[in-house]
Structures are given as C-alpha cells and as structure tokens.
Enzyme design. Structure first.
Site, PDB file in Angstrom:
ATOM      1  N   ASP A  85     -26.698  21.181  13.278  1.00  0.00           N
ATOM      2  CA  ASP A  85     -26.599  21.026  11.822  1.00  0.00           C
ATOM      3  C   ASP A  85     -26.817  19.558  11.446  1.00  0.00           C
ATOM      4  O   ASP A  85     -26.616  18.662  12.265  1.00  0.00           O
ATOM      5  CB  ASP A  85     -25.221  21.495  11.339  1.00  0.00           C
ATOM      6  CG  ASP A  85     -25.150  21.587   9.813  1.00  0.00           C
ATOM      7  OD1 ASP A  85     -24.053  21.432   9.258  1.00  0.00           O
ATOM      8  OD2 ASP A  85     -26.214  21.789   9.164  1.00  0.00           O
ATOM      9  N   ASN A  86     -27.227  19.310  10.205  1.00  0.00           N
ATOM     10  CA  ASN A  86     -27.256  17.959   9.613  1.00  0.00           C
ATOM     11  C   ASN A  86     -28.240  16.989  10.252  1.00  0.00           C
ATOM     12  O   ASN A  86     -27.975  15.775  10.255  1.00  0.00           O
ATOM     13  CB  ASN A  86     -25.858  17.333   9.655  1.00  0.00           C
ATOM     14  CG  ASN A  86     -24.794  18.224   9.107  1.00  0.00           C
ATOM     15  OD1 ASN A  86     -23.875  18.637   9.811  1.00  0.00           O
ATOM     16  ND2 ASN A  86     -24.917  18.557   7.831  1.00  0.00           N
ATOM     17  N   LYS A 117     -21.895  13.017  14.127  1.00  0.00           N
ATOM     18  CA  LYS A 117     -23.356  13.029  14.288  1.00  0.00           C
ATOM     19  C   LYS A 117     -23.807  12.098  15.416  1.00  0.00           C
ATOM     20  O   LYS A 117     -24.826  12.344  16.041  1.00  0.00           O
ATOM     21  CB  LYS A 117     -24.038  12.679  12.961  1.00  0.00           C
ATOM     22  CG  LYS A 117     -23.556  13.558  11.789  1.00  0.00           C
ATOM     23  CD  LYS A 117     -23.452  15.038  12.165  1.00  0.00           C
ATOM     24  CE  LYS A 117     -22.612  15.807  11.161  1.00  0.00           C
ATOM     25  NZ  LYS A 117     -22.224  17.165  11.666  1.00  0.00           N
ATOM     26  N   GLU A 125     -25.393  21.645   2.410  1.00  0.00           N
ATOM     27  CA  GLU A 125     -24.560  22.722   1.863  1.00  0.00           C
ATOM     28  C   GLU A 125     -24.202  22.485   0.385  1.00  0.00           C
ATOM     29  O   GLU A 125     -23.787  21.418  -0.006  1.00  0.00           O
ATOM     30  CB  GLU A 125     -23.271  22.901   2.688  1.00  0.00           C
ATOM     31  CG  GLU A 125     -22.517  21.635   3.030  1.00  0.00           C
ATOM     32  CD  GLU A 125     -22.927  21.039   4.373  1.00  0.00           C
ATOM     33  OE1 GLU A 125     -24.069  21.250   4.792  1.00  0.00           O
ATOM     34  OE2 GLU A 125     -22.112  20.352   4.993  1.00  0.00           O
ATOM     35  N   ASP A 141     -22.079  20.523  15.333  1.00  0.00           N
ATOM     36  CA  ASP A 141     -21.726  20.264  13.935  1.00  0.00           C
ATOM     37  C   ASP A 141     -20.562  19.297  13.844  1.00  0.00           C
ATOM     38  O   ASP A 141     -19.786  19.316  12.887  1.00  0.00           O
ATOM     39  CB  ASP A 141     -21.368  21.590  13.245  1.00  0.00           C
ATOM     40  CG  ASP A 141     -21.326  21.457  11.742  1.00  0.00           C
ATOM     41  OD1 ASP A 141     -20.663  22.288  11.085  1.00  0.00           O
ATOM     42  OD2 ASP A 141     -21.955  20.512  11.192  1.00  0.00           O
TER      43      ASP A 141
HETATM   44  O1  77R Z   1     -19.333  14.763   9.445  1.00  0.00           O
HETATM   45  C1  77R Z   1     -19.631  15.949   9.418  1.00  0.00           C
HETATM   46  N1  77R Z   1     -19.144  16.813  10.314  1.00  0.00           N
HETATM   47  C2  77R Z   1     -18.210  16.332  11.374  1.00  0.00           C
HETATM   48  C3  77R Z   1     -16.770  16.267  10.841  1.00  0.00           C
HETATM   49  C4  77R Z   1     -15.800  15.639  11.822  1.00  0.00           C
HETATM   50  C5  77R Z   1     -15.905  16.246  13.210  1.00  0.00           C
HETATM   51  C6  77R Z   1     -14.691  15.903  14.039  1.00  0.00           C
HETATM   52  N2  77R Z   1     -14.932  16.416  15.380  1.00  0.00           N
HETATM   53  C7  77R Z   1     -14.877  17.717  15.752  1.00  0.00           C
HETATM   54  C8  77R Z   1     -15.166  17.747  17.089  1.00  0.00           C
HETATM   55  N3  77R Z   1     -15.385  16.485  17.536  1.00  0.00           N
HETATM   56  C9  77R Z   1     -15.227  15.669  16.478  1.00  0.00           C
HETATM   57  C10 77R Z   1     -20.485  16.466   8.295  1.00  0.00           C
HETATM   58  C11 77R Z   1     -20.696  15.647   7.172  1.00  0.00           C
HETATM   59  C12 77R Z   1     -21.483  16.095   6.100  1.00  0.00           C
HETATM   60  C13 77R Z   1     -21.700  15.233   4.916  1.00  0.00           C
HETATM   61  C14 77R Z   1     -22.943  15.199   4.285  1.00  0.00           C
HETATM   62  C15 77R Z   1     -23.154  14.386   3.167  1.00  0.00           C
HETATM   63  C16 77R Z   1     -22.120  13.598   2.683  1.00  0.00           C
HETATM   64  F1  77R Z   1     -22.315  12.825   1.594  1.00  0.00           F
HETATM   65  C17 77R Z   1     -20.874  13.610   3.308  1.00  0.00           C
HETATM   66  C18 77R Z   1     -20.669  14.424   4.419  1.00  0.00           C
HETATM   67  C19 77R Z   1     -22.056  17.380   6.134  1.00  0.00           C
HETATM   68  C20 77R Z   1     -21.856  18.186   7.257  1.00  0.00           C
HETATM   69  O2  77R Z   1     -22.406  19.434   7.322  1.00  0.00           O
HETATM   70  C21 77R Z   1     -21.091  17.736   8.339  1.00  0.00           C
HETATM   71  O3  77R Z   1     -20.968  18.579   9.416  1.00  0.00           O
HETATM   72 MG    MG Z   2     -22.391  20.176   9.304  1.00  0.00          MG
END
Ligand code: 77R
Ligand code: MG
Length: 214
Positions: free
Chosen positions: A169-170, A144, A199, A141
C-alpha cells in the site's frame, strides 16, 4: 478524557455494523471515514484491488505488516479459505487493542493472529513461533521506510517462495521510493502497479503487486 480516533472508529463499528458480518464492518468503517473522520485504512477503492488479489492468490498463509484498526485484516480474512491463517503485526499497542475488538466484532478472529511488536524482531521468528514455512501473500502497510528492509529480511529468512505475492500500500502517497526501485529493478521480482487514490481522497496513490520469482 478525550477519546482517540481509533476508539471513535471502533464505536462506529459497534453502532453500525452487524456482529459476525465482516462486510458490514468494512462498510461501517468506510462510512465513518468518509462522513466523520479520515483514517489511514486502505479504504474502499484500494480495498477492491486488495480483494481481487486475495481472491486470485487464494492464500493459505498471509502476513500483514501494519494492522492499525484491523480494516484490511477483516477484508482479507473474510476472503480466506477455511484453515487459512493471517498473521498481522502491529507495533502500536493502542492500535492493536482496537484492532482486536474490530476483528472480534467481524467474527474473523479464528483466522487471524495479531502479534504486537516490531516487524524487524518478529519476521525472523515467524517459523519457530507460528510454524509458518513461507507466506503465499504479504500485505505491506506499516512504516513506509520499513517496506524495503523487511522485504530483504523476509528473503533472508526464507519466508518467500517462488510465486509468493507482495502487495504494498501507499507506494505513491506517502510513498516508498526505495522499495519501489528495488522490486521494479530486481530480477527476482515481477512487479505491477495498480493506480488508485489515497483512501477517501482524490490524491493519487496505488498498490504495487510483486511476484517473488525465487
Ligand atoms: O503511515 C501509514 N501507515 C503506517 C502506520 C504506523 C504503522 C506502525 N507499525 C505497524 C507495524 N510496524 C509498524 C499510512 C499513512 C498514510 C497517510 C497518507 C497521507 C497523509 F497525509 C497522512 C498519512 C496512509 C496510509 O495508508 C498509511 O498506511
Ligand atoms: Mg496504508
């Protein structure tokens, strides 16, 4: 000075959830995200699918890539058997600081080890640092574009065994096309798509469950 969204989410947990009650923490975050501010937690709809996979696998060792505010960390930890271990990796120190407090409020800190840093750096160190041989369940998660390289890295490091489950996820929104192509075409995985929604929205999204065949 302005508060951040994770700080406001933590405030909602401390105001509306009962200390030591993980389900009330999950409920407080979902209510905050539906009524006040959207946030990128796996959410209640996909969260039910996550719960069913965790319950089915009943894992002794779990790796979560991407902690954010700890919503899925708390969901998973609340379903783990005693002595099971959940290692969760977060790159962003501000997210990690909030997640630690959400995890503590839920009272699941004994099952959770939150590690700050880059997955690419930490995956090769899992065995030496945490004494983990293989993971029964991995929840992807985080960034991506890191799902595929980190999955290949986990294979190379011998962190997956015959029957290990990857739950991502996603896979539709924001999307992980190269990862999906890989796990769906590789003879070393048996994959299944769980259609759901992004979500707190009506936008399509889903979880991909992949069994490593060894
Ligand atoms: O980017 C996401 N997650 C990673 C966050 C940073 C991780 C940092 N990290 C941690 C460890 N190594 C690196 C994410 C984004 C969205 C989303 C969907 C639609 C939209 F319009 C905007 C956003 C929905 C999610 O469910 C997500 O999980
Ligand atoms: Mg997610």
């Amino acid at each position: 000075t302005q508060s951040t969204r994770p700080q406001r989410l933590l405030g909602a947990v401390q105001k509306n959830a009962t200390r030591g009650d993980p389900r009330s923490v999950v409920q407080a975050i979902d209510q905050f995200c539906r009524q006040k501010e959207w946030a990128m937690n796996v959410g209640d709809e996909k969260g039910c699918i996550l719960d069913s996979v965790v319950s089915e696998v009943n894992p002794a060792t779990v790796l979560e890539l991407g902690t954010y505010c700890g919503y899925s960390t708390v969901r998973i930890a609340s379903l783990l058997p005693p002595h099971a271990k959940l290692i969760t990796l977060e790159f962003n120190p501000d997210f990690a600081a909030i997640a630690r407090q959400v995890i503590a409020w839920a009272g699941v800190e004994d099952k959770v080890h939150l590690v700050e840093g880059a997955s690419g750096d930490w995956i090769p160190k899992m065995t030496e640092q945490f004494g983990v041989k293989t993971f029964d369940l991995v929840f992807l998660d985080h960034w991506k574009d890191r799902y595929l390289p980190d999955t290949m890295l986990m294979e190379e490091c011998g962190l997956l065994r015959k029957g290990s489950i990857l739950l991502a996820d996603n896979v539709i929104c924001p999307g992980t096309p190269d990862y999906l192509e890989y796990v769906r075409s590789s003879l070393r995985y048996e994959s299944q798509y769980f259609k759901s929604h992004l979500e707190y929205t009506k936008v399509e999204d889903g979880l991909e469950k992949s069994v490593f065949l060894g």
